[in-house]
Design a protein around this motif. Structure first.
Motif, PDB file in Angstrom:
ATOM      1  N   SER A 368      11.376  90.681  43.823  1.00  0.00           N
ATOM      2  CA  SER A 368      10.391  90.572  44.618  1.00  0.00           C
ATOM      3  C   SER A 368       9.691  91.810  45.048  1.00  0.00           C
ATOM      4  O   SER A 368       8.836  91.913  45.824  1.00  0.00           O
ATOM      5  N   VAL A 373       7.381  86.504  45.210  1.00  0.00           N
ATOM      6  CA  VAL A 373       8.090  85.363  44.997  1.00  0.00           C
ATOM      7  C   VAL A 373       8.153  84.272  46.312  1.00  0.00           C
ATOM      8  O   VAL A 373       8.429  84.703  47.363  1.00  0.00           O
ATOM      9  N   LEU A 386       7.730  81.953  41.119  1.00  0.00           N
ATOM     10  CA  LEU A 386       7.123  83.304  40.832  1.00  0.00           C
ATOM     11  C   LEU A 386       5.656  83.388  40.962  1.00  0.00           C
ATOM     12  O   LEU A 386       4.802  82.549  40.476  1.00  0.00           O
TER      13      LEU A 386
END
Length: 412
Positions: A368, A373, A386
């Motif tokens: 992240s 994310v 994602l």
């Protein structure tokens, strides 16, 4: 004969530039932010076109003006990936790696060469690396990463560098990474004549003690003050070779200096350890600390020469063709990337062969830093998806612009 031109971004004081020139490339343009490094480039190659300023500022240069250039090359800033730093990657305003890759869409060079620190090769950045490979593949290029040691190319220094080379499909099979050269000379063998240049009779005895290769030269930055030869571990390594690493000398030890004196290095000595010697002649301008930063932050010319020559051979289709390895192995990133919707923790843990939910959370946390994310929680169920790549690739509204302006005086 064909002319092979290169546009070099974040060119620094010319380490990569000199190596690529030796490999047969002609500079169409070199772009560099630091004015002292630009002075050095102009002093050594007055005929080159040097653009001074932020490489991502289209008032400094326009990538579209150099479409179809043979090679786009550069050594973009290292702090976003440095093991000694916070390894913020795409979240670091200094990250220009993704931006440099994005210029391929505009310039469509025959080849791309980017170099950075060893930290970029670590598992922390597996997703970042795979994203770069995937994006280049979408643009019609075949790319490969490789960690090269400067000491394998005649440079008397450790200095691992992580290299990305991308080529068009016709040339890519003929790209072979350069083979290691014989072991480099020791620090003592490299510097004994310079140490003796002021008349110091202890130079030969000192050279016998300095019988290894140097730790990685750390050029430092404007943010962290004056010049020295690196962190504590590096200073201990230098001390073992009889070198005082707490700063630099203006000149070698003069006649009458005690034989057991522990000398400091001069900028000329550091340049030689970086590979500027023999066929790689170069002059550095500016004050001592500036010269040291220019030298210490450079890509060693012999390594750049070796990689540049390998690219040149691929253009000539020399040697036997091979298949480049353009796959990375971050299973969590790959699973998220290949999924259209949200993914369960169980599926991610299975893909990565994990049995500890805390380790999955840690991996998601690292990912992240470079990607959005999205986390969806419904009752006791958590799922992941994602999102977009966080890196600066040229967006007008990216936070990089304000941060760059705020910290420009300390960027080097």
């Amino acid at each position: 004969m064909d002319t092979f031109e290169v546009v070099e971004i974040c060119a620094g004081a010319g380490g990569q530039a000199l190596g690529l020139e030796k490999a047969g490339f002609e500079h169409a343009l070199a772009v560099e932010l630091d004015s002292n490094a630009c002075h050095t480039l102009r002093a050594n190659r007055p005929s080159w076109k040097i653009a001074e300023g932020d490489v991502a500022d289209q008032s400094v240069w326009r990538p579209a003006d150099y479409a179809q250039v043979s090679l786009l090359a550069g050594g973009v800033p290292c702090p976003p990936f440095s093991i000694a730093g916070k390894q913020l990657g795409a979240s670091d305003e200094r990250d220009l790696f993704a931006w440099a890759v994005e210029q391929v869409t505009v310039m469509k060079p025959r080849a791309l060469l980017l170099e950075n620190v060893r930290g970029l090769s670590m598992p922390r950045f597996a997703g970042y690396r795979q994203h770069v490979l995937d994006h280049l593949a979408q643009l019609g290029y075949i790319a490969e990463w490789r960690l090269l040691q400067a000491s394998n190319f005649g440079v008397p220094q450790l200095r691992p560098r992580f290299i990305l080379v991308a080529l068009k499909p016709d040339d890519a099979p003929y790209f072979h990474w350069p083979e290691p050269a014989p072991p480099p000379p020791t620090v003592g063998e490299t510097l004994v004549d310079l140490m003796a240049a002021g008349g110091w009779h202890g130079a030969k005895a000192w050279a016998n003690k300095a019988d290894g290769i140097a730790p990685t030269i750390v050029g430092g930055s404007k943010k962290h003050g004056g010049a020295d030869l690196g962190p504590t571990r590096a200073k201990r390594a230098w001390a073992d070779m009889g070198v005082d690493a707490l700063g630099l000398a203006d000149a070698p030890p003069p006649a009458g200096t005690p034989s057991d004196f522990m000398p400091k290095l001069t900028c000329e000595m550091v340049a030689r350890i970086q590979g500027w010697s023999g066929d790689y002649k170069w002059d550095f301008t500016g004050r001592k600390t500036s010269r040291y930063r220019q030298i210490g932050n450079a890509f060693p010319p012999p390594v750049a020469h070796a990689v540049g020559a390998a690219i040149m051979r691929s253009f000539q289709h020399e040697g036997s063709p091979r298949t480049l390895d353009n796959t990375e192995h971050d299973p969590i990133y790959k699973t998220l990337r290949s999924s259209l919707g949200f993914v369960t923790p169980e599926r991610l843990m299975k893909s990565a062969n994990l049995d500890d939910p805390a380790e999955l959370e840690r991996r998601i946390g690292l990912l992240s830093r470079d990607f959005e994310v999205e986390i969806r929680t419904e009752g006791t169920k958590t799922r992941y998806r994602l999102g977009s790549f966080k890196a600066f690739t040229g967006q007008d509204n990216h936070a990089r612009h304000d941060l760059f302006l705020r910290h420009r005086a300390r960027i080097s």
